[in-house]
Design an enzyme around this catalytic site. Structure first.
Site, PDB file in Angstrom:
ATOM      1  N   ARG A 442       0.886  -1.455  -0.073  1.00  0.00           N
ATOM      2  CA  ARG A 442       0.124  -0.162   0.074  1.00  0.00           C
ATOM      3  C   ARG A 442       0.728   1.371  -0.015  1.00  0.00           C
ATOM      4  NH1 ARG A 442      -5.646  -0.356  -0.293  1.00  0.00           N
ATOM      5  NH2 ARG A 442      -6.274  -2.574   0.153  1.00  0.00           N
ATOM      6  N   HIS A 531      -5.328  -5.801   3.038  1.00  0.00           N
ATOM      7  CA  HIS A 531      -5.228  -6.703   1.794  1.00  0.00           C
ATOM      8  C   HIS A 531      -4.411  -5.717   1.019  1.00  0.00           C
ATOM      9  CE1 HIS A 531      -8.672  -4.341   0.407  1.00  0.00           C
ATOM     10  NE2 HIS A 531      -9.356  -4.671   1.566  1.00  0.00           N
ATOM     11  N   HIS A 538     -12.808  -1.080  -4.454  1.00  0.00           N
ATOM     12  CA  HIS A 538     -13.475  -0.258  -5.097  1.00  0.00           C
ATOM     13  C   HIS A 538     -13.836  -0.069  -6.492  1.00  0.00           C
ATOM     14  CE1 HIS A 538     -14.042   1.121  -0.719  1.00  0.00           C
ATOM     15  NE2 HIS A 538     -15.203   1.822  -0.931  1.00  0.00           N
TER      16      HIS A 538
END
Length: 700
Positions: A442, A531, A538
């Site tokens: 991320r 995750h 989305h």
């Protein structure tokens, strides 16, 4: 006298045989369509010796510098994801708390509401193993390899999320205007940069300037220095055919989606702002807030849910307050600390006005919520269903029967269920990509890596050091200085005391951290979900749901000339006023919004809203919506032969293709694709356009 057809035909055994035939046909449609081959970008193998510094390790144990403590923990994590043995997560994987217990040390330095945080579980890490009985199997769709660390594209994406964090409290209208950094929060202070300064900084970067870019795959580039996937994503930012891979960003195009509609008009889709006329009739511009009057107008922002009214004004996170801007809270989050529930909110709701407002929306939305609203708005406006449906109703004339009205089929309940049907299938497909293949870290982790370089600790990154240092060097100095200054403000005593996460007594391994703090300021206390980043849930759901809506409603004018159906009259568009309390006409807009364009923009808003929170990158959005689009098309193709009548629907894809899906009972469906240059595209070319290859599926 006996009625000639007093029972349906066929029925009983013949109906059961026919149903089996159709199920078998759907199976063949699914099996014989091209199956995408997914492949990750190779960083796991290249940087295994550095303990996977660019991969998703959140929830495992990290050392004081945020580097994975035990490389084997990641290997067993991946094994538990991909193995057929579903017990490995419980019996084989060691999370951060397991390792801390073994060492006899605390896992976390911070508290939440005075309590030691719990460890967060990984979210549905084995969902990619689930099979689907309708639409493409999760393994048959895919995504391109994600941009690699050290590439100019990945660096540009990191700079974009830094810039969005800086502008998080500046209204969208001001970002588009470019000349104001005034924030919509207490004190109305200024952000460290305005929209134009951000644009100027980003345009200086190799990926955007078109000069000196480093590709993720240097041997496989053309004269631009970019590979095919990188060129697709670069073109999408500006969509300028005259300068496809180097057209400069502007304040009107920055942070927008990859379709023509996303670049047209106000930043926010009208479907995130307007409502519809009340069941009791129009309010004549006098409707009240909080909406007790029975009468109201489209611009009052109330969406009809039967006799109920849902307000488009949103609860928003506490303005000008970011999270994870200090090393102890950042490190705790990497170790899986659950800081959910530490959010603070403004006292009043408002229309989505700033990037923080949109980030709040996508923090709490039911994944298909925005698209359900869009369907209700479109339906209440009287937009007809596709003219190729057999039951057009009594609205605008179609090709179907004038004596049949749509409801259970080709009516409101049909499209409302399609939107929810595709959402869950998209989630399973994207879980397979993110967990089973790509495992991309991320953005919050990249902020930690940039901090290591800035603070003189790049050596901790092992053989990945050169790649991260190259990224750090390409990020514009103006953005790095702005982030460091922003984080200093966020870590002042008044801001620290406001948060529910208390890191008093926490330590940092850097002696000068306040002067080299390049952590990414996060909109959520807990940071990203548990995750990986690529693909984006989305965005995949956005791609699937918006495709269903475009396929169901008629997107074009009646003359079949390819002219998109308008949403409003020319020049009509709404934006929030200065404090977000009401909608007003956008006085700067003189163009024409279309239904299809605003739906595409809606998909972009929801997807890129996650970037505004700091939890995703642009490529997560770009590739995921296109995978979601293919999930939706796959479902529609399998459903087409189940209707007793011929059906056809047409719409424009996210790449600008003209798409036609048609079918009828007992016949195989047809998918026709004309690309944005007017050239026919084969089914295989379209299905595999954004993936690295095709799996060869043998006869079963």
């Amino acid at each position: 006298m006996k009625l000639p057809h007093n029972v349906p035909c066929p029925n009983g055994t013949e109906r059961a045989r026919k149903a089996k035939e159709l199920r078998n046909k759907a199976t063949e449609i699914s099996r014989t369509r091209p199956h995408a081959a997914s492949r990750n970008n190779g960083e796991e193998l290249d940087y295994a010796g550095a303990k996977f510094p660019s991969n998703f390790t959140k929830g495992l144990h990290h050392d004081e510098f945020g580097i994975l403590s035990f490389g084997d923990d990641y290997r067993t994590f991946v094994e538990a994801i991909n193995s057929s043995d579903s017990s490995l997560f419980e019996n084989h994987v060691k999370d951060a708390t397991d390792r801390a217990t073994e060492a006899g040390s605390p896992t976390y330095q911070c508290t939440i509401n005075g309590n030691v945080p719990q460890w967060r579980g990984w979210e549905s890490p084995r969902a990619g193993h689930v099979y689907e009985l309708q639409g493409p199997d999760a393994d048959s769709v895919g995504m391109a390899p994600a941009p690699r660390v050290g590439s100019s594209e990945k660096t540009a994406e990191v700079a974009e999320v830094y810039a969005l964090a800086i502008l998080r409290d500046v209204p969208f209208t001001a970002i588009c205007a470019g000349n104001s950094a005034k924030q919509l929060c207490d004190g109305n202070g200024n952000a460290k940069l305005n929209g134009q300064q951000v644009v100027d900084a980003l345009n200086s970067m190799p990926f955007f300037s078109g000069s000196g870019a480093t590709s993720s795959t240097p041997p496989y580039v053309d004269s631009t220095g970019l590979n095919g996937f990188e060129r697709n994503r670069r073109y999408a930012r500006t969509q300028d055919p005259s300068d496809p891979f180097a057209a400069p960003l502007t304040t009107e195009t920055i942070f927008r989606g990859s379709t023509k509609g996303a670049l047209n008009g106000p930043y926010l889709s009208q479907f995130m702002l307007v409502g519809n006329t009340a069941l009791a009739g129009p309010g004549g511009g006098a409707a009240s807030y909080p909406g007790k009057a029975a009468e109201y107008d489209l611009q009052d922002g109330f969406v009809r849910y039967g006799s109920l009214s849902i307000d488009q004004r949103s609860t928003v996170h506490k303005t000008c307050l970011d999270h994870m801007t200090d090393w102890p809270s950042w490190l705790d989050v990497q170790n899986g600390a659950n800081f959910r529930g530490a959010d603070l909110f403004e006292d009043k709701r408002r229309f989505i006005t700033t990037p923080r407002d949109l980030a709040t929306y996508v923090h709490y939305d039911a994944l298909y919520e925005a698209y359900l609203n869009a369907v209700l708005i479109i339906d209440a406006m009287g937009v007809p269903a596709s003219k190729g449906f057999p039951e057009p109703g009594f609205r605008e004339g179609g090709l179907g029967s004038p004596r049949r009205t749509a409801f259970a089929t080709f009516g409101g309940p049909h499209i409302l269920s399609l939107v929810t049907e595709v959402a869950t299938r998209c989630l399973k497909a994207v879980r397979r990509e993110k967990f089973n293949y790509h495992r991309r870290a991320r953005p919050e982790l990249m902020g930690g890596r940039m901090a290591l370089v800035e603070c003189g600790e790049a050596g901790k990154l092992g053989d990945a050091r050169d790649a991260f240092e190259a990224m750090h060097a390409e990020i514009p100095t103006a953005i790095k200085k702005a982030i460091i200054a922003h984080n200093k403000d966020q870590n002042k005593t008044a801001m620290v005391n406001m948060r529910k996460v208390d890191c008093t007594g926490g330590s940092t391994p850097f002696g000068n951290f306040k002067d080299c703090n390049l952590l990414l300021p996060m909109a959520f206390p807990e940071g990203s979900p548990m995750h990986p980043a690529y693909g984006a849930g989305h965005a995949t759901v956005a791609g699937g749901c918006v495709t269903m809506i475009k396929a169901f409603f008629e997107m074009f004018e009646r003359n079949d000339g390819g002219v998109e159906r308008p949403l409003f009259d020319p020049g009509q568009a709404y934006v929030p006023n200065a404090d977000g309390s009401r909608l007003v006409q956008d006085s700067k807009f003189s163009g024409r919004l279309t239904i299809q364009g605003e739906l595409d923009k809606l998909a972009a808003n929801i997807s890129i809203g996650r970037n505004m929170a700091g939890v995703h990158y642009y490529s997560d959005y770009f590739d995921s919506i296109r995978m979601g689009e293919r999930v939706a098309v796959g479902i529609l193709l399998e459903q087409a032969p189940t209707y007793g009548d011929p059906v056809e629907t047409t719409f424009t894809s996210f790449d600008g293709d003209f798409i036609s899906i048609s079918g009828q009972a007992d016949a195989a469906p047809t998918l026709t694709v004309i690309d944005r240059d007017g050239k026919p595209s084969s089914n295989a070319q379209w299905w595999l356009r954004h993936v690295p290859g095709e799996q060869m599926i043998l006869g079963i």
